[in-house]
Design an enzyme around this catalytic site. Structure first.
Site, mmCIF file in Angstrom:
data_model
loop_
_atom_site.group_PDB
_atom_site.id
_atom_site.type_symbol
_atom_site.label_atom_id
_atom_site.label_comp_id
_atom_site.label_asym_id
_atom_site.label_seq_id
_atom_site.Cartn_x
_atom_site.Cartn_y
_atom_site.Cartn_z
ATOM 1 N N ARG A 1 -77.652 28.607 -127.498
ATOM 2 C CA ARG A 1 -79.015 29.119 -127.690
ATOM 3 C C ARG A 1 -79.174 29.839 -129.031
ATOM 4 N NH1 ARG A 1 -80.606 31.158 -121.541
ATOM 5 N NH2 ARG A 1 -81.141 29.082 -120.797
ATOM 6 N N GLY B 1 -86.260 25.524 -116.466
ATOM 7 C CA GLY B 1 -87.514 25.737 -115.734
ATOM 8 C C GLY B 1 -88.729 25.339 -116.546
ATOM 9 N N LYS C 1 -82.117 17.728 -103.904
ATOM 10 C CA LYS C 1 -83.296 17.789 -103.025
ATOM 11 C C LYS C 1 -84.526 17.089 -103.588
ATOM 12 C CE LYS C 1 -81.963 22.092 -100.748
ATOM 13 N NZ LYS C 1 -82.335 23.487 -100.473
ATOM 14 N N GLY D 1 -80.941 21.974 -115.797
ATOM 15 C CA GLY D 1 -79.640 22.622 -115.890
ATOM 16 C C GLY D 1 -78.413 21.765 -115.689
#
Length: 395
Positions: free
Chosen positions: A35, A376, A197, A353
């Site tokens: 980052r 996100g 999921k 991620g």
């Protein structure tokens, strides 16, 4: 879209929101500097213009001022990455910050203390935003990882710079890469959705169905679809309450002419363990006591064929339990198929991620077109949402 490349920063102090929320070990050493490295093009451009840089970031989830979350711990790593001395302000507001910003000379870098030491940051407090804004002449948002949060330093502060705000190089590249998949894609477009999921991917699926030609479904979410279609999934992970939803997705995809590719076979195991007994079985015929943990050879052969013909590729989520070496083959092979397609001219975007972790772990990062830095934030953009941090710059 106004970026740093539209502004000459000579004689200006650029207040930059970066995402330096990096992992630290027990001795406060940075264990992954990605980052920090990602912010380098923005900082280099401003310094080259003859400007000064004031960096704002958060680190972790502190409850008030906690030394372990102080950004002082990462100063040496920033200096190492940028090859320059970095000044540090022990506060991000008040007299300490004001003095540090006032004394900053052109060509210098100043890092402010953790923004989240103050609850006003996450609350999007206007007075706090104004205090931060008073430190610089131009506001630059280069923190894609927090662009989906309406915090003081990511969104509210932009109102204080009606004409002097822009995107940093990293954030501009993130927007451009996602737009390349969602708006300006070259066909055929293939989306690979993995992970455990269906429920966490449903809004993404609904938003991208109009924009894609192929959807490859892998990972744990496979078994909700397979069971809904009447298959036996043994002890595999499955969301029984989402089976109807899975059938709706298949029907919508068919109506829109999108080809869905579900696994044909899987590598099944008799336990969730790297040392479990394994066997390759038909995905619809997994015995009781066994669970599917990776893609099988027939599945990989089909995936390879689809990806080889694709011109735009979006990869979100692994297609096996790649954290366990025995079940990493599918995800590694998928990464290699995407790398090959990229080499042959396809545009490939990897985000979310686990898929980011996979491409880094298996050395594929430089072999795809773009790896997103914001989990996100990227998912919300793929869902079709307008991110507050982006909207604030465009306003």
């Amino acid at each position: 879209m106004k970026t740093i490349f539209d502004i000459n920063f000579q004689g200006k102090k650029a207040l930059i929101r970066v995402d330096f929320n990096v992992p630290l070990d027990e001795n406060f050493n940075v264990t992954d500097a990605n980052r920090i490295e990602a912010a380098q093009p923005t900082i280099a451009k401003i310094l080259k213009d003859g400007g000064a840089v004031i960096l704002m970031s958060h680190l972790g989830r502190p409850k008030g001022k906690e030394d372990k979350y102080s950004l002082k711990h990462i100063v040496s790593k920033i200096e190492e990455v940028f090859g320059k001395t970095v000044k540090f302000s022990e506060d991000c507001r008040g007299e300490v910050a004001q003095k540090a910003a006032a004394e900053l000379q052109m060509g210098e870098i100043l890092l402010l203390e953790n923004l989240r030491f103050y609850s006003e940051e996450e609350a999007g407090d206007i007075a706090f935003s104004r205090e931060l804004a008073s430190l610089g002449d131009v506001y630059v948002n280069d923190a894609f990882g927090t662009a989906h949060r309406a915090h003081a330093s990511t969104t509210i502060i932009a109102n204080e710079f009606p004409n002097d705000k822009c995107f940093g190089a990293l954030l501009a590249k993130e927007i451009e890469s996602i737009d390349k998949v969602l708006k300006d894609s070259e066909k055929p477009v293939t989306a690979i959705l993995g992970g455990s999921k269906v429920s966490t991917k449903i809004t993404i699926i609904e938003n991208i169905l109009d924009k894609i030609d192929h959807m490859i479904i892998g990972g744990g979410m496979t078994f909700t679809f397979i069971k809904a279609l009447g298959g036996s999934v043994g002890n595999s992970i499955c969301e029984d309450d989402k089976m109807e939803l899975a059938l709706e997705i298949l029907a919508k995809a068919k109506a829109k002419g999108v080809q869905i590719h579900l696994p044909i076979d899987v590598l099944a195991a008799d336990a969730f363990s790297n040392d479990a007994n394994t066997q390759v079985v038909d995905v619809k015929a997994i015995s009781s006591g066994w669970q599917g943990l990776d893609a099988g050879p027939k599945t990989l052969a089909e995936i390879k064929e689809v990806i080889a013909k694709s011109r735009t590729i979006l990869w979100n989520g692994p297609i096996g339990v790649f954290e366990l070496p025995s079940f990493a083959n599918g995800t590694i092979a998928l990464g290699e198929f995407i790398a090959e397609a990229t080499k042959n001219g396809a545009f490939s975007l990897v985000g979310g991620g686990d898929s980011v972790a996979a491409v880094k772990q298996f050395g594929l990062e430089s072999k795809v077109s773009y790896v997103s830095t914001g989990g996100g934030a990227m998912l919300e953009m793929l869902e079709g949402k307008t991110l507050p941090g982006i909207a604030a710059i465009l306003k």
